[in-house]
Design an enzyme around this catalytic site. Structure first.
Site, PDB file in Angstrom:
ATOM      1  N   HIS A  68      90.542  69.166  18.340  1.00 11.29           N
ATOM      2  CA  HIS A  68      91.481  69.486  19.552  1.00 11.29           C
ATOM      3  C   HIS A  68      90.550  69.839  20.710  1.00 11.29           C
ATOM      4  O   HIS A  68      89.512  70.532  20.598  1.00 11.29           O
ATOM      5  CB  HIS A  68      92.099  70.771  19.031  1.00 11.29           C
ATOM      6  CG  HIS A  68      93.161  71.158  19.853  1.00 11.29           C
ATOM      7  ND1 HIS A  68      94.210  70.462  20.273  1.00 11.29           N
ATOM      8  CD2 HIS A  68      93.561  72.731  20.521  1.00 11.29           C
ATOM      9  CE1 HIS A  68      94.925  70.949  21.332  1.00 11.29           C
ATOM     10  NE2 HIS A  68      94.661  72.474  21.455  1.00 11.29           N
ATOM     11  N   ASN A  88      94.995  76.613  26.530  1.00 11.95           N
ATOM     12  CA  ASN A  88      95.247  75.493  25.500  1.00 11.95           C
ATOM     13  C   ASN A  88      96.683  74.698  26.290  1.00 11.95           C
ATOM     14  O   ASN A  88      96.919  75.069  27.558  1.00 11.95           O
ATOM     15  CB  ASN A  88      95.889  76.237  24.289  1.00 11.95           C
ATOM     16  CG  ASN A  88      96.015  75.134  23.301  1.00 11.95           C
ATOM     17  OD1 ASN A  88      95.619  73.995  23.276  1.00 11.95           O
ATOM     18  ND2 ASN A  88      96.320  75.776  22.053  1.00 11.95           N
TER      19      ASN A  88
END
Length: 333
Positions: A276, A300
């Site tokens: 990620h 994020n």
């Protein structure tokens, strides 16, 4: 086809003898479905409820252990509650390490001292939290975040840039769009193509489409990119001296999926095989650094309802936990 595949994976992960549902959670289940606009067909409802209940009880146990001092962060039910951890990883991550020639290497030894606290949001370097949706395009959001910061550093103007431009126009030979990608290839594309469009002129759709880029909409350019040595001291110096930095982490754990607040430390995290991409926008500590309370402030791309309004504090100086310093990079503008 994707929905069918995920359902097949779900069936494999849930025991073939589906357990009895907990009627005491009926109200919470229906409130959660309403809040997140969830609807299912008859066959899927029970399977999704089973997954949701398992996640719900896991979160409750973790938070009970948090109150007992066993953890430094809390977890909370969110929009991902009906996804198994495997499904979640396939849909919501998106970093794929690729081979690339050695480029400029950040010379961390040139910077002997750095401040104890940095938050580039306070200096105007960081755009609002975005949402990648059910597309494994975190690599694109990490790349635009770093480029947005460097363009602000250069021009004094903060302009949201287009992730969709990257998804559509980079080509399958260097990225797989909603199946993952690599930030350095994104920087290389912007350099080779002559610029990247604004998010306003090329809005995000969450799926790959035909390239519609027009150079007149370009709002950012890249001359090259810098690699940062894979250790936390170098990353700290880069964040302090340069601005927001693109990094990759191991987000393949339920603890990350349902993170709510506090300093995230996951003992099962890997430091090399990462999945990620996110953006480090600062660092600091809660209390004394010597007490192990140092953190990386990380943006994020799962929307503001996840974590701390879209952010997470990840453990800093804990042996590169979750590999946060392994693949750090930023564009040179």
């Amino acid at each position: 086809m994707i929905a069918v595949l995920f359902l097949a994976v779900l069936c494999l992960e849930v025991d073939s003898t589906v357990p009895t549902l907990d009627p005491s959670l009926d109200v919470e289940w229906h409130e959660w479905k309403t809040k997140h606009g969830k609807t299912y067909n008859t066959n899927e409802e029970r399977l999704r409820r089973t997954v949701w209940e398992k996640n719900f009880k896991m979160i409750e146990l973790h938070n009970w252990e948090y109150l007992k001092g066993k953890h430094d962060f809390t977890m909370a039910m969110n929009a991902f509650g009906d996804l198994t951890n495997t499904e979640f990883g396939k849909m919501m991550t998106g970093f794929q390490r690729q081979r690339i020639k050695k480029r400029h290497i950040f010379q961390d030894h040139l910077f002997l001292s750095v401040p104890k606290y940095v938050d580039w949001r306070e200096q105007g370097y960081v755009t609002p939290v975005k949402n990648q949706g059910h597309c494994a395009s975190s690599w694109a959001f990490s790349a635009t975040g770093a480029l947005e910061g460097q363009m602000f550093r250069k021009t004094g103007r903060l302009v949201p840039l287009s992730e969709q431009n990257l998804l559509d126009c980079m080509g399958l030979n260097v990225t797989h769009g909603c199946s993952g990608g690599f930030m350095q290839y994104a920087f290389q594309y912007v350099k080779d193509s002559g610029g990247l469009a604004t998010a306003e002129s090329y809005p995000y759709k969450g799926r790959g489409r035909k390239c519609r880029n027009h150079t007149e909409n370009s709002a950012a350019n890249v001359r090259d990119f810098m690699q940062i040595p894979g250790h936390e001291e170098a990353l700290m110096k880069a964040v302090a001296k340069v601005g927001p930095i693109s990094v990759a982490v191991d987000a393949g754990h339920s603890s990350f999926q349902f993170y709510e607040s506090g300093i995230y430390y996951e003992p099962q995290c890997r430091r090399v095989h990462l999945n990620h991409a996110v953006l480090v926008v600062g660092y600091g500590s809660e209390g004394e650094e010597s007490d192990g309370n140092s953190y990386w402030l990380v943006k994020n791309s799962w929307g503001e309802e996840w974590g701390m309004k879209g952010y997470i504090k990840m453990a800093k100086d804990w042996n590169n936990n979750c590999g946060i310093a392994t693949y750090a990079t930023y564009p040179i503008v």
